[in-house]
Design an enzyme around this catalytic site. Sequence first.
Site, PDB file in Angstrom:
ATOM      1  N   CYS A   1     -12.037 -52.787  26.806  1.00 21.51           N
ATOM      2  CA  CYS A   1     -11.919 -52.468  28.402  1.00 21.51           C
ATOM      3  C   CYS A   1     -10.703 -51.389  28.100  1.00 21.51           C
ATOM      4  O   CYS A   1      -9.388 -51.402  26.919  1.00 21.51           O
ATOM      5  CB  CYS A   1     -11.078 -53.730  29.053  1.00 21.51           C
ATOM      6  SG  CYS A   1     -10.975 -52.958  30.328  1.00 21.51           S
TER       7      CYS A   1
ATOM      8  N   SER B   1     -40.497 -72.672  33.619  1.00 17.43           N
ATOM      9  CA  SER B   1     -39.616 -73.144  33.418  1.00 17.43           C
ATOM     10  C   SER B   1     -39.790 -74.832  33.831  1.00 17.43           C
ATOM     11  O   SER B   1     -40.385 -75.233  34.168  1.00 17.43           O
ATOM     12  CB  SER B   1     -38.146 -72.908  34.660  1.00 17.43           C
ATOM     13  OG  SER B   1     -37.606 -74.320  34.314  1.00 17.43           O
TER      14      SER B   1
ATOM     15  N   HIS C   1     -27.034 -67.935  36.237  1.00 17.64           N
ATOM     16  CA  HIS C   1     -26.909 -67.582  34.905  1.00 17.64           C
ATOM     17  C   HIS C   1     -26.125 -66.363  34.270  1.00 17.64           C
ATOM     18  O   HIS C   1     -25.015 -66.144  33.818  1.00 17.64           O
ATOM     19  CB  HIS C   1     -27.393 -68.655  33.820  1.00 17.64           C
ATOM     20  CG  HIS C   1     -27.794 -69.698  33.915  1.00 17.64           C
ATOM     21  ND1 HIS C   1     -28.995 -69.640  33.181  1.00 17.64           N
ATOM     22  CD2 HIS C   1     -27.734 -70.923  34.890  1.00 17.64           C
ATOM     23  CE1 HIS C   1     -28.874 -71.638  33.723  1.00 17.64           C
ATOM     24  NE2 HIS C   1     -28.213 -72.172  34.162  1.00 17.64           N
TER      25      HIS C   1
ATOM     26  N   CYS D   1      -7.733 -51.086  29.090  1.00 12.05           N
ATOM     27  CA  CYS D   1      -6.648 -52.120  29.084  1.00 12.05           C
ATOM     28  C   CYS D   1      -6.004 -52.604  27.873  1.00 12.05           C
ATOM     29  O   CYS D   1      -5.381 -53.396  27.550  1.00 12.05           O
ATOM     30  CB  CYS D   1      -6.606 -52.888  30.403  1.00 12.05           C
ATOM     31  SG  CYS D   1      -7.370 -54.558  29.614  1.00 12.05           S
TER      32      CYS D   1
ATOM     33  N   GLN E   1     -32.798 -68.392  35.864  1.00 14.67           N
ATOM     34  CA  GLN E   1     -32.187 -68.861  34.956  1.00 14.67           C
ATOM     35  C   GLN E   1     -32.043 -67.574  34.048  1.00 14.67           C
ATOM     36  O   GLN E   1     -31.193 -67.338  33.024  1.00 14.67           O
ATOM     37  CB  GLN E   1     -32.596 -70.610  34.178  1.00 14.67           C
ATOM     38  CG  GLN E   1     -32.764 -70.981  35.206  1.00 14.67           C
ATOM     39  CD  GLN E   1     -33.174 -72.024  34.636  1.00 14.67           C
ATOM     40  OE1 GLN E   1     -35.168 -72.463  34.266  1.00 14.67           O
ATOM     41  NE2 GLN E   1     -32.677 -73.530  33.719  1.00 14.67           N
TER      42      GLN E   1
END
Length: 254
Positions: free
Chosen positions: A160, A200, A126, A162, A108
């Site tokens: 980015c 966990s 995740h 872009c 996770q």
Amino acid sequence: MSASTSSVERVARLASLIRAAGSVVALTGAGISVPSGIPDFRSPGSGLWENVDPMEVAHIDAWRADPERFWHFYGNRFQTLEGKEPNGAHAALVELERRGKLDAIVTQNIDRLHRRAGSARLVEVHGSIDTSSCLSCGARYPIAEVRRRLDASPISVPGCDCGQPLKPDVVLFGEWLSQDALSEAYALAAGADVLLCIGSSLEVHPIAQLPGVTRQNGGAVAIVTQGATPWDSRAAVKLDGDVVAELDALVAAL
Ligand code: ZN
């Protein structure tokens, strides 16, 4: 499982389960990274999420609506995670894999510490902070480049080439989990003779479903976690000591 069973006996029992198993899969959560200095964000008083609502700031809608505010928060999170090193528990899993006793890790955690420790087969359900992507053109950048762009940006938003803001390749609130990662995690759990659940609480989807998948397919669930989990009474073995010490003892017993 008797309450009087000693820790040594429980480690020995887990070692014999693993020796007899054809397939062992580890499932890891925040507890394995706590010895690396990364707080479990769901533990009270751990700091990270104390003054913010994670559902609000780490939500895909927040990233879309206000990348500056999102990255103000997430840039801090990056910084918290970037300097951290894998610990002995991560190393113990690398050693199990090297000895052919561990098929894969489903985690996770987004902190990439398993990867940095050297684990080969890893399913990060995740996602991970290892890269960030542009949702417009699909370009992907490694964390060092994202950090450079974050630091160089006058508004502290890594962009980015872009021109669009980058998004960390972690599953934000409001986003779907990767179908590929989910399918792989379920297949690994179904094929496991031993599902070794480490650090966990086994309460967060999709991790919470995996012990049931293993059990339905005839495998055993083992737990190495401090604190209670919903699977404690059904586990073949429960180790609740320090995660590094328990896994070191396991490796030594194999
Ligand atoms: Zn782009």
